[in-house]
Design an enzyme around this catalytic site. Structure first.
Site, PDB file in Angstrom:
ATOM      1  N   GLU A 234      -6.047  -7.887   1.722  1.00  0.00           N
ATOM      2  CA  GLU A 234      -4.600  -7.787   1.905  1.00  0.00           C
ATOM      3  C   GLU A 234      -4.311  -7.551   3.385  1.00  0.00           C
ATOM      4  O   GLU A 234      -4.472  -6.444   3.893  1.00  0.00           O
ATOM      5  CB  GLU A 234      -4.068  -6.624   1.070  1.00  0.00           C
ATOM      6  CG  GLU A 234      -4.344  -6.764  -0.404  1.00  0.00           C
ATOM      7  CD  GLU A 234      -4.360  -5.415  -1.105  1.00  0.00           C
ATOM      8  OE1 GLU A 234      -3.312  -4.764  -1.162  1.00  0.00           O
ATOM      9  OE2 GLU A 234      -5.434  -5.001  -1.577  1.00  0.00           O
TER      10      GLU A 234
ATOM     11  N   HIS B 215      -1.567 -10.219  -2.739  1.00  0.00           N
ATOM     12  CA  HIS B 215      -2.512  -9.391  -3.507  1.00  0.00           C
ATOM     13  C   HIS B 215      -3.390 -10.229  -4.438  1.00  0.00           C
ATOM     14  O   HIS B 215      -3.754  -9.785  -5.533  1.00  0.00           O
ATOM     15  CB  HIS B 215      -1.714  -8.344  -4.294  1.00  0.00           C
ATOM     16  CG  HIS B 215      -2.448  -7.063  -4.527  1.00  0.00           C
ATOM     17  ND1 HIS B 215      -3.529  -6.964  -5.370  1.00  0.00           N
ATOM     18  CD2 HIS B 215      -2.271  -5.832  -4.020  1.00  0.00           C
ATOM     19  CE1 HIS B 215      -3.961  -5.719  -5.385  1.00  0.00           C
ATOM     20  NE2 HIS B 215      -3.208  -5.001  -4.566  1.00  0.00           N
TER      21      HIS B 215
ATOM     22  N   HIS C 256       2.866   0.034  -3.100  1.00  0.00           N
ATOM     23  CA  HIS C 256       3.260  -1.376  -3.238  1.00  0.00           C
ATOM     24  C   HIS C 256       4.740  -1.559  -3.594  1.00  0.00           C
ATOM     25  O   HIS C 256       5.092  -2.365  -4.458  1.00  0.00           O
ATOM     26  CB  HIS C 256       2.404  -2.063  -4.307  1.00  0.00           C
ATOM     27  CG  HIS C 256       0.952  -2.202  -3.938  1.00  0.00           C
ATOM     28  ND1 HIS C 256       0.496  -2.261  -2.648  1.00  0.00           N
ATOM     29  CD2 HIS C 256      -0.163  -2.316  -4.725  1.00  0.00           C
ATOM     30  CE1 HIS C 256      -0.818  -2.406  -2.645  1.00  0.00           C
ATOM     31  NE2 HIS C 256      -1.250  -2.427  -3.881  1.00  0.00           N
TER      32      HIS C 256
ATOM     33  N   ASN D 169       0.813  -1.207   0.000  1.00  0.00           N
ATOM     34  CA  ASN D 169       0.000   0.000   0.000  1.00  0.00           C
ATOM     35  C   ASN D 169       0.861   1.279   0.000  1.00  0.00           C
ATOM     36  O   ASN D 169       2.033   1.244  -0.333  1.00  0.00           O
ATOM     37  CB  ASN D 169      -1.062   0.006   1.087  1.00  0.00           C
ATOM     38  CG  ASN D 169      -2.322   0.689   0.555  1.00  0.00           C
ATOM     39  OD1 ASN D 169      -2.389   1.913   0.526  1.00  0.00           O
ATOM     40  ND2 ASN D 169      -3.279  -0.081   0.067  1.00  0.00           N
TER      41      ASN D 169
END
Ligand code: BGC
Length: 367
Positions: A332, A193, A122, A96
């Site tokens: 996630e 993910h 990410h 994130n």
């Protein structure tokens, strides 16, 4: 990397097998596709490119097998995918967003690669989802993947040695164990993910899936999906999944947070009941027509529930079906986004001499 030779995943190179479970692999130069299969026939495919789970084959309530993970059957499709969906990948070094790709550790300022508007997402331009990991089958039901991220790779301090172990049990659980060590203090936040569609990948939207999230609070965001720093009660908002409800039920409500996310794309603060770092239930998803159920357990404090708001039908999956708007959902498990800049969030800093050690379990069943 010789990507030209990688279409599609083909030749069978080796096979480790036991009565109850097996791990097999296919070789494409340094890129391999491994198959984990348990005694019930559940089959999970993993490539060492990005530690990506390319497929998850599980039965519906009538025993009919279906692939519930969005993905591809060639590496080129992963590398060429528009809008970088991160299908099935391990994301890191930081899952994130980190605001403006900046943070400070011990008075030292760091600037990361920025790849999501003004922010870092990410792990940056070449995150852990786009590198080739070393892979080694362990026993008859595990695959160990290792990757060493260099000091200053994507701007992060410290050589980070990472290990991700996927284990498929005969109890129909996929266990994901993340480990890491560093030689300089660095933020670490590894997650998985996979986009799930319990009707089968490519079979429409996930708006009819029923979701329960074990969380009374979430972390609201600004327009750039950076947390404001508050933990806000979900009660009385579309973000209340404490009791299972169809994902589509409240998703079109007029709500600033839903506007910012284009739907659900937020971090929920898991109710750990005082058990920080212990494995607790994070989420339960069920799909009425197939009867398939996914439960997620984790040692992590948060879960990013993202419902595929950026899918738009342009990507076509391995079975040739387009991945439509909201055609998959991600759960996630993670620390909260932008933790390096949020003093009130649990720390994501890993120090030399410490060990990063987290576990998440996806359990598959039917009802
Ligand atoms: C993020 C989304 C992003 C998606 C694909 C999710 O984890 O929260 O905002 O679009 O990943 O990159």
């Amino acid at each position: 990397m010789r990507l030209a030779y990688l279409t599609p995943f083909l030749l069978l190179a080796c096979c480790l097998q036991s009565a109850s479970a097996q791990v097999t692999s296919q070789d494409f130069d340094k890129i391999m596709l491994y198959t984990l299969k348990n005694s019930n026939g559940l089959t999970i495919k993993v490539t060492n490119y990005g530690a990506i789970i390319t497929s998850i084959l599980v039965p519906d309530r009538d025993g009919e097998m279906g692939d519930i993970a969005l993905g591809y059957d060639s590496v080129e499709d992963y590398t060429n995918a528009v809008d970088k969906p991160y299908f099935g990948a391990v994301v890191g070094r930081y899952g994130n967003r980190i605001a403006e790709g900046k943070f400070t550790i011990d008075g030292e300022d760091y600037t990361l690669a920025v790849n999501n508007g003004p922010n870092h997402l990410h792990g940056g331009v070449i995150g852990f989802d786009k590198v080739v990991w070393d892979a080694k089958p362990v026993g008859d039901n595990s695959l160990e993947l290792t990757y060493v991220a260099k000091d200053m790779e994507e701007g992060y301090p410290g050589n980070l040695k990472c290990k991700v172990t996927y284990t498929l049990t005969d109890d129909n659980e996929l266990k994901i164990h993340y480990e890491a060590t560093t030689d300089k203090t660095t933020p670490v936040n590894l997650t998985q993910h996979t986009y799930f569609n319990l009707k089968g990948e490519g079979n429409g939207t996930i708006l009819d899936h029923e979701l329960m999230l074990n969380a009374k609070k979430f972390t609201p965001v600004d327009e750039g999906l950076i947390p404001t720093g508050q933990l806000v009660d979900v009660a009385g908002t579309p973000f209340d999944f404490t009791t299972a409800k169809p994902i589509g039920r409240d998703i079109e409500e007029a709500d600033e947070q839903l506007n910012f996310g284009g739907g659900y794309d937020h971090n929920w603060v898991l109710d750990k009941g005082g058990k920080d770092g212990e494995m607790t239930l994070a989420a339960r998803v069920s799909e009425p027509s197939s009867g398939r159920v996914l439960e997620v357990f984790t040692t992590e404090p948060g879960v990013q529930f993202y419902c595929g708001n950026f899918l738009d039908g342009r990507l076509t999956g391995k079975a040739g079906k387009p991945y439509v708007y909201r055609g998959g959902l991600c759960l996630e498990t993670q620390h909260f986004p932008d933790s390096p800049n949020q003093p009130n969030f649990p720390s994501t800093l890993l120090e030399p001499g410490e060990k990063y050690d987290t576990t998440t379990v996806f359990r598959f069943s039917t009802e």
